[in-house]
Design an enzyme around this catalytic site. Structure first.
Site, PDB file in Angstrom:
ATOM      1  N   LYS A   1      -3.363  20.859  -5.148  1.00 58.02           N
ATOM      2  CA  LYS A   1      -2.374  19.768  -5.176  1.00 58.02           C
ATOM      3  C   LYS A   1      -2.777  18.723  -6.207  1.00 58.02           C
ATOM      4  O   LYS A   1      -3.895  18.197  -6.156  1.00 58.02           O
ATOM      5  CB  LYS A   1      -2.297  19.112  -3.786  1.00 58.02           C
TER       6      LYS A   1
ATOM      7  N   ARG B   1      13.547  11.865  -2.680  1.00 55.93           N
ATOM      8  CA  ARG B   1      14.130  10.953  -1.688  1.00 55.93           C
ATOM      9  C   ARG B   1      15.439  11.473  -1.094  1.00 55.93           C
ATOM     10  O   ARG B   1      15.928  10.919  -0.119  1.00 55.93           O
ATOM     11  CB  ARG B   1      14.429   9.575  -2.328  1.00 55.93           C
TER      12      ARG B   1
ATOM     13  N   GLY C   1       8.454  11.398  -5.740  1.00 55.20           N
ATOM     14  CA  GLY C   1       9.778  10.841  -6.014  1.00 55.20           C
ATOM     15  C   GLY C   1      10.929  11.477  -5.262  1.00 55.20           C
ATOM     16  O   GLY C   1      12.074  11.076  -5.449  1.00 55.20           O
TER      17      GLY C   1
ATOM     18  N   HIS D   1       0.771  12.583  -7.402  1.00 54.23           N
ATOM     19  CA  HIS D   1       0.251  11.849  -6.242  1.00 54.23           C
ATOM     20  C   HIS D   1       1.161  10.652  -5.918  1.00 54.23           C
ATOM     21  O   HIS D   1       0.694   9.586  -5.536  1.00 54.23           O
ATOM     22  CB  HIS D   1      -1.172  11.372  -6.550  1.00 54.23           C
TER      23      HIS D   1
ATOM     24  N   GLN E   1      -5.279  19.493   4.554  1.00 54.96           N
ATOM     25  CA  GLN E   1      -5.695  19.055   3.205  1.00 54.96           C
ATOM     26  C   GLN E   1      -7.133  18.578   3.225  1.00 54.96           C
ATOM     27  O   GLN E   1      -7.592  17.984   4.208  1.00 54.96           O
ATOM     28  CB  GLN E   1      -4.751  17.923   2.749  1.00 54.96           C
TER      29      GLN E   1
ATOM     30  N   SER F   1       2.350  17.583  -8.984  1.00 52.67           N
ATOM     31  CA  SER F   1       2.334  16.269  -8.325  1.00 52.67           C
ATOM     32  C   SER F   1       1.580  15.267  -9.174  1.00 52.67           C
ATOM     33  O   SER F   1       0.558  15.605  -9.774  1.00 52.67           O
ATOM     34  CB  SER F   1       1.618  16.409  -6.972  1.00 52.67           C
TER      35      SER F   1
ATOM     36  N   TYR G   1       0.845  -1.205   0.000  1.00 53.04           N
ATOM     37  CA  TYR G   1       0.000   0.000   0.000  1.00 53.04           C
ATOM     38  C   TYR G   1       0.878   1.253   0.000  1.00 53.04           C
ATOM     39  O   TYR G   1       0.603   2.228  -0.711  1.00 53.04           O
ATOM     40  CB  TYR G   1      -0.919  -0.016   1.236  1.00 53.04           C
TER      41      TYR G   1
HETATM   42  C1  LIG Z   1       0.289   5.882   1.869  1.00 52.23           C
HETATM   43  C2  LIG Z   1      -0.039   7.172   1.155  1.00 52.23           C
HETATM   44  C3  LIG Z   1      -1.260   7.795   1.410  1.00 52.23           C
HETATM   45  C4  LIG Z   1      -1.566   9.002   0.758  1.00 52.23           C
HETATM   46  N1  LIG Z   1      -2.755   9.641   1.046  1.00 52.23           N
HETATM   47  C5  LIG Z   1      -3.011  10.848   0.483  1.00 52.23           C
HETATM   48  C6  LIG Z   1      -4.192  11.580   0.834  1.00 52.23           C
HETATM   49  O1  LIG Z   1      -5.001  11.138   1.650  1.00 52.23           O
HETATM   50  N2  LIG Z   1      -4.408  12.776   0.202  1.00 52.23           N
HETATM   51  C7  LIG Z   1      -3.514  13.300  -0.705  1.00 52.23           C
HETATM   52  O2  LIG Z   1      -3.732  14.391  -1.237  1.00 52.23           O
HETATM   53  N3  LIG Z   1      -2.384  12.628  -1.042  1.00 52.23           N
HETATM   54  C8  LIG Z   1      -2.116  11.435  -0.469  1.00 52.23           C
HETATM   55  N4  LIG Z   1      -0.952  10.783  -0.795  1.00 52.23           N
HETATM   56  C9  LIG Z   1      -0.017  11.382  -1.765  1.00 52.23           C
HETATM   57  C10 LIG Z   1       1.012  12.258  -1.045  1.00 52.23           C
HETATM   58  O3  LIG Z   1       0.402  13.398  -0.488  1.00 52.23           O
HETATM   59  C11 LIG Z   1       2.108  12.741  -2.007  1.00 52.23           C
HETATM   60  O4  LIG Z   1       1.514  13.388  -3.113  1.00 52.23           O
HETATM   61  C12 LIG Z   1       3.004  11.615  -2.516  1.00 52.23           C
HETATM   62  O5  LIG Z   1       3.249  10.659  -1.506  1.00 52.23           O
HETATM   63  C13 LIG Z   1       4.319  12.207  -3.001  1.00 52.23           C
HETATM   64  O6  LIG Z   1       5.137  11.223  -3.594  1.00 52.23           O
HETATM   65  P1  LIG Z   1       6.313  10.450  -2.812  1.00 52.23           P
HETATM   66  O7  LIG Z   1       5.635   9.460  -1.919  1.00 52.23           O
HETATM   67  O8  LIG Z   1       7.084   9.803  -3.904  1.00 52.23           O
HETATM   68  O9  LIG Z   1       7.105  11.465  -2.044  1.00 52.23           O
HETATM   69  C14 LIG Z   1      -0.642   9.560  -0.164  1.00 52.23           C
HETATM   70  C15 LIG Z   1       0.577   8.915  -0.409  1.00 52.23           C
HETATM   71  C16 LIG Z   1       0.887   7.743   0.246  1.00 52.23           C
HETATM   72  C17 LIG Z   1       2.228   7.095  -0.023  1.00 52.23           C
END
Ligand SMILES: Cc1cc2nc3c(=O)[nH]c(=O)nc-3n(C[C@H](O)[C@H](O)[C@H](O)COP(=O)(O)O)c2cc1C
Length: 363
Positions: free
Chosen positions: A234, A293, A291, A258, A137, A256, A33
């Protein structure tokens, strides 16, 4: 001056170490997940590949010794240009969830974006870490106005509206695993919504499966006019979407995809960033996620047009590994690497991290 050979004195020495510690705390389904993307995960790879196609140019003898990493977004002062992302189901990774993330953000002089689908309510996270819980958010669905009121009353400085999630992405790993997490972990803000009081399961189902009356820009603009706070869109990947968001009243944008969890294959965020920046001009605050890191990734994003970045999975690794300490460790590692790179590349300030300091290499 540090007495070790290392520039920072942190519990964890690398993100890899934190990642390994995080993975040891969770089931393979939960790890999927967290780590997984949508579809064939082309975008998941593309997000990383985009960063690795760029190089930072050295500036020998620049004289920069103490670069300033300070910046601000929408008037919120930041000691480092790295924010933490809104991620729902945070309690699946650590019982303190965003309370820990916001506390870590506060300690590192930055800001957490507190999610609507989080384990703890907006109000609770803000009470625990008022200095870190500064942005909240929400999803642009029927309950947005209600939750926006709560965000204002709780004392947040800005609202982040996720505009790329009319339906949850086609997350292959979760489907393969029949992933069925405890919905409690998503319930912090999804009860008492004042629209016939739908159950958490109903709201989640609408968020994941669509049918949550996803709005168009006109409807969002009409509701956002009453937000009483500046709002950030976003999930912007194209110049056209950036322009629509600004027309709808957004004060800032997050470029983004996401974290590769929605459209697959979608373009990498970093690849779309320069075009979005060109379209909106120099004044609009533009953040980037997906992305990121390393400190080098932060440098590259800033050089290609971002004012700050947001970390999702990297922050979650820290959270799962060691709660507040883990997230603080991640923020400190990335910040310290950025500081070192600024010295070596001759960038004296965040504004001084410009495109001229970066070379794109074609594979
Ligand atoms: C486990 C998980 C849950 C997430 N839940 C949400 C959320 O509820 N709302 C949202 O806008 N983005 C959500 N995101 C996206 C993050 O806000 C973000 O855009 C994303 O993790 C950025 O990429 P990265 O994980 O490569 O840093 C989620 C990401 C992950 C990994």
């Amino acid at each position: 001056m540090s007495s070790t050979l290392y520039p920072v004195d942190v519990e964890f020495g690398s993100l890899n170490e934190i990642h390994t510690a995080a993975m040891s705390t969770m089931s393979s389904e939960l790890a999927d997940y967290l780590e997984g993307g949508a579809g064939l995960e082309v975008t998941l790879d593309a997000n990383r590949a985009a960063f690795t196609r760029h190089r930072i140019l050295p500036e020998p003898m620049s004289g920069v010794q103490q670069p300033s990493l300070r910046t601000s977004v929408l008037g919120i002062e930041l000691a480092t240009p790295i924010l933490t992302a809104p991620f729902g189901g945070d309690g699946l990774f650590h019982p303190d969830g965003h309370c820990a993330v916001a506390t870590a953000a506060e300690r590192s002089g930055t800001v957490d974006i507190v999610p609507e689908a989080g384990t703890h309510s907006y109000e609770h996270v803000r009470r625990v870490a008022p200095g870190g819980a500064r942005i909240a958010q929400l999803h642009p669905f029927a309950h947005a106005a209600h939750n926006a009121e709560r965000i204002v009353a709780a004392g947040y400085d800005a609202i982040c509206v996720t505009v790329d999630s009319a339906i949850g992405g086609f997350r292959t790993r979760n489907m393969h695993n029949r992933f069925a997490p405890d919905l409690y972990a998503f319930s912090g803000n999804l009860t008492g919504l004042g629209e016939g009081d739908p159950s958490v399961a109903e709201v989640m189902s609408r968020l994941v499966h669509g049918g949550a009356q996803p709005w168009n820009w006109t409807q969002l603009a009409a509701t956002a006019r009453h937000f009483r706070l500046p709002w950030i869109a976003k999930g912007i990947l194209t110049p056209a979407a950036a322009e629509r968001a600004l027309q709808a009243g957004a004060a800032a944008l997050v470029v983004s995809n996401h974290g590769a969890r929605q459209i697959d294959p979608a373009p990498a965020s970093l690849d779309m960033l320069p075009a979005v920046r060109r379209a909106v001009g120099p004044e609009v605050p533009v953040l980037l996620d997906s992305g990121v890191r390393t400190g080098a990734d932060v440098f590259l994003a800033l050089a290609l047009g971002a004012d700050a970045v947001i970390i999702g999975r990297a922050a979650i690794y820290g959270l799962a590994a060691a709660g507040v300490t883990g997230v603080t460790g991640v923020l400190d590692l990335l910040t310290e690497e950025l500081r070192v790179l600024m010295i070596l590349s001759g960038a004296a300030s965040i504004a001084d991290i410009t495109a001229e300091r970066v070379l794109e290499v074609r594979p």
